[in-house]
Design an enzyme around this catalytic site. Structure first.
Site, short mmCIF file in Angstrom:
data_model
loop_
_atom_site.label_atom_id
_atom_site.label_comp_id
_atom_site.label_asym_id
_atom_site.label_seq_id
_atom_site.Cartn_x
_atom_site.Cartn_y
_atom_site.Cartn_z
N LYS A 24 53.71 62.03 116.07
CA LYS A 24 54.49 61.70 114.42
C LYS A 24 55.12 60.50 114.42
O LYS A 24 54.45 59.72 113.16
CB LYS A 24 55.53 62.88 114.56
N GLY B 32 60.63 60.34 122.38
CA GLY B 32 60.31 59.07 122.19
C GLY B 32 59.30 58.63 121.31
O GLY B 32 57.33 59.86 121.37
N HIS B 33 59.17 58.50 120.48
CA HIS B 33 58.08 58.15 118.89
C HIS B 33 57.65 56.65 119.26
O HIS B 33 58.28 55.90 119.35
CB HIS B 33 58.30 58.51 117.79
N GLN C 294 60.50 66.36 118.08
CA GLN C 294 60.04 67.55 118.91
C GLN C 294 58.99 68.40 118.90
O GLN C 294 58.49 67.63 117.67
CB GLN C 294 61.59 68.30 119.59
P1 IMP Z 1 66.28 68.60 126.22
O1 IMP Z 1 65.71 68.35 124.92
O2 IMP Z 1 66.23 67.86 126.61
O3 IMP Z 1 67.31 69.67 126.31
O4 IMP Z 1 64.83 69.53 127.41
C1 IMP Z 1 64.44 70.47 127.16
C2 IMP Z 1 62.90 71.36 126.91
O5 IMP Z 1 62.72 70.05 125.24
C3 IMP Z 1 62.58 70.25 127.97
O6 IMP Z 1 61.13 71.34 128.08
C4 IMP Z 1 61.93 69.18 127.48
O7 IMP Z 1 60.61 68.49 128.84
C5 IMP Z 1 61.60 69.55 125.74
N1 IMP Z 1 61.43 67.71 125.15
C6 IMP Z 1 62.85 67.98 124.69
N2 IMP Z 1 62.68 66.72 123.72
C7 IMP Z 1 60.69 66.44 123.81
C8 IMP Z 1 59.93 65.31 123.24
O8 IMP Z 1 60.25 64.62 122.65
N3 IMP Z 1 58.69 66.05 123.44
C9 IMP Z 1 58.34 67.11 124.49
N4 IMP Z 1 59.10 67.36 124.82
C10 IMP Z 1 60.49 67.35 124.72
#
Ligand code: IMP
Length: 404
Positions: free
Chosen positions: A16, A40-41, A213
């Site tokens: 993105k 992380g973009h 996400q």
């Molecule tokens: P949280 O957002 O840290 O609570 O993680 C919840 C789920 O979302 C986990 O499976 C993370 O690996 C996934 N996740 C959160 N942010 C990202 C992202 O930016 N990219 C990929 N996966 C994400």
């Protein structure tokens, strides 16, 4: 006001950042709508890599206004570090922070570390921060203006969570948080803004809403409970930015030419043999924030179609087609077995060895064009952007009807 939404259609990490960076040339205001520094973009400019976790990806274009929206949970310590870092690289920035955004506290990270991590979260405290928000005890940016009530809120939150935190000297702990928050307030107060008021007073009114996400991580429509804690869909972007739904003219959905996922949970088209390592290495498929190896799978068209439908996507952007040049055999999933839900794959013509130095759609090999055409026909949505490499300029913008 006219707004465009950019969202991920898989489990995040679709690329993105690069598309938002490109669109920021024509959109003055960019609003990051939800999530926090779990995102992380990554944007590569002349082989220099920029990783943004809280700041909108429009920050790298000149004369943009970048807003951290109300739907976000902001770790103020991470914001400070990211701001200092970006200020070294970008000469002038115009950053604003919604007064309604929630603050992610050090105790949110500690709380998360004390819980069993069944979901495989990023461990950045995102879940506990949204838990506080929904329980209506969260601390928002606007709370920084009233020290007395801020102290009361934080005290009551720390006391509530102390069954997990197990702090013996609560007062000292709270005082150190308050001290840091006051420094944050003093440094950044000039950035705090009532977004709705700001948007109603300025011109021009072309706004870009940057999702974080991916749709399959959405708290309501994703692969629950293996999801993040916010709404990652187009509707979530309106909610998290305060931009009215009726202003949305375009919804751009980004997806990779294959699929990746970090963390646990269902992944129907996951590749369980050596091919996954080949793609992982070629595509640099390691979390940009956590460094975790991403799980790898073939393109899952039923899942993509679902994501397109729930978001009302109007245009698609496909990224990382170049990565698949490393393979002799490429597969795509168009349906699942009706009894066991296992994916049924079709082999597609590969573009093995192709160097992807293409500047326009016409130059693409027939096999790549066919891959794109199959996707468009299946999901009934046009591909407008084609990523041909990690750098900012490695992007083909398809002119009207060119892919037909
Ligand atoms: P949280 O957002 O840290 O609570 O993680 C919840 C789920 O979302 C986990 O499976 C993370 O690996 C996934 N996740 C959160 N942010 C990202 C992202 O930016 N990219 C990929 N996966 C994400």
């Amino acid at each position: 006001m006219k707004s465009t939404i950019v969202i991920g259609l898989q489990w995040g990490d679709e690329g993105k950042g690069k598309i938002v960076d490109y669109l920021s040339k024509t959109h003055k205001i960019i609003i990051r709508c939800a999530g926090g520094n779990n995102a992380g973009h990554t944007i590569k400019i002349r082989n220099k890599k920029y990783v943004l976790s809280l700041l909108p990806s429009g920050i790298l274009q000149k004369n943009t206004v970048c807003i951290l929206g109300a739907g976000m949970v902001i770790d103020y310590r991470v914001f400070h570090e990211e701001y200092l870092e970006i200020s070294k690289k970008v000469k002038s920035t115009d950053i604003k922070i919604s007064h309604l955004a929630h603050l992610l506290m050090p105790y949110h990270i500690e709380i998360e570390s004390k819980k069993a991590n069944i979901i495989g979260t990023t461990k950045k405290g995102i879940g506990p921060a949204y838990e506080d928000k929904i329980a209506r005890r969260g601390v928002r940016v606007c709370d920084l203006f009233d020290f007395k009530s801020l102290k009361e809120k934080i005290t009551s939150n720390v006391m509530y969570w102390n069954f997990l935190l197990q702090k013996e000297n609560i007062e000292t702990y709270i005082d150190s948080i308050l001290e840091d928050l006051m420094v944050f307030y003093e440094n950044y107060e000039k950035m705090f803004v009532n977004t709705n008021h700001y948007l109603s007073t300025i011109k021009p009114k072309k706004v870009l809403l940057e999702g974080a996400q991916g749709s399959l991580l959405d708290i309501d429509y994703g692969t629950y409970p293996y999801v993040t804690s916010s709404n990652t869909t187009a509707a979530g972007c309106c909610q998290g930015s305060g931009v009215p739904i009726t202003s949305v003219k375009n919804i751009i959905g980004i997806f990779k030419a294959y699929t990746t996922r970090v963390g646990n949970g269902n992944f129907t088209t996951e590749i369980n043999d050596d091919v996954s390592s080949v793609i992982r290495e070629e595509g640099g498929e390691y979390g940009s924030i956590t460094g975790r190896p991403r799980r790898i799978g073939w393109l899952d068209l039923p899942a993509l179609k679902y994501a397109i439908q729930i978001n009302g996507v109007t245009e698609l952007a496909i990224t990382k087609l170049d990565v698949l040049s490393c393979l002799e055999d490429i597969y795509i999933c168009k349906e699942y077995n009706e009894f066991d839900n296992k994916p049924i794959y079709e082999k597609v013509d590969s573009w093995n060895g192709c160097d992807f130095k293409f500047k326009n759609y016409k130059e693409l090999p027939d096999s790549v064009k066919n891959y794109i055409k199959q996707i468009e026909e299946y999901v009934k949505c046009p591909v407008k952007y084609i990523g041909t490499g990690p750098n900012r300029n490695e992007l083909i913008v398809v002119k009207n009807k060119e892919t037909k």
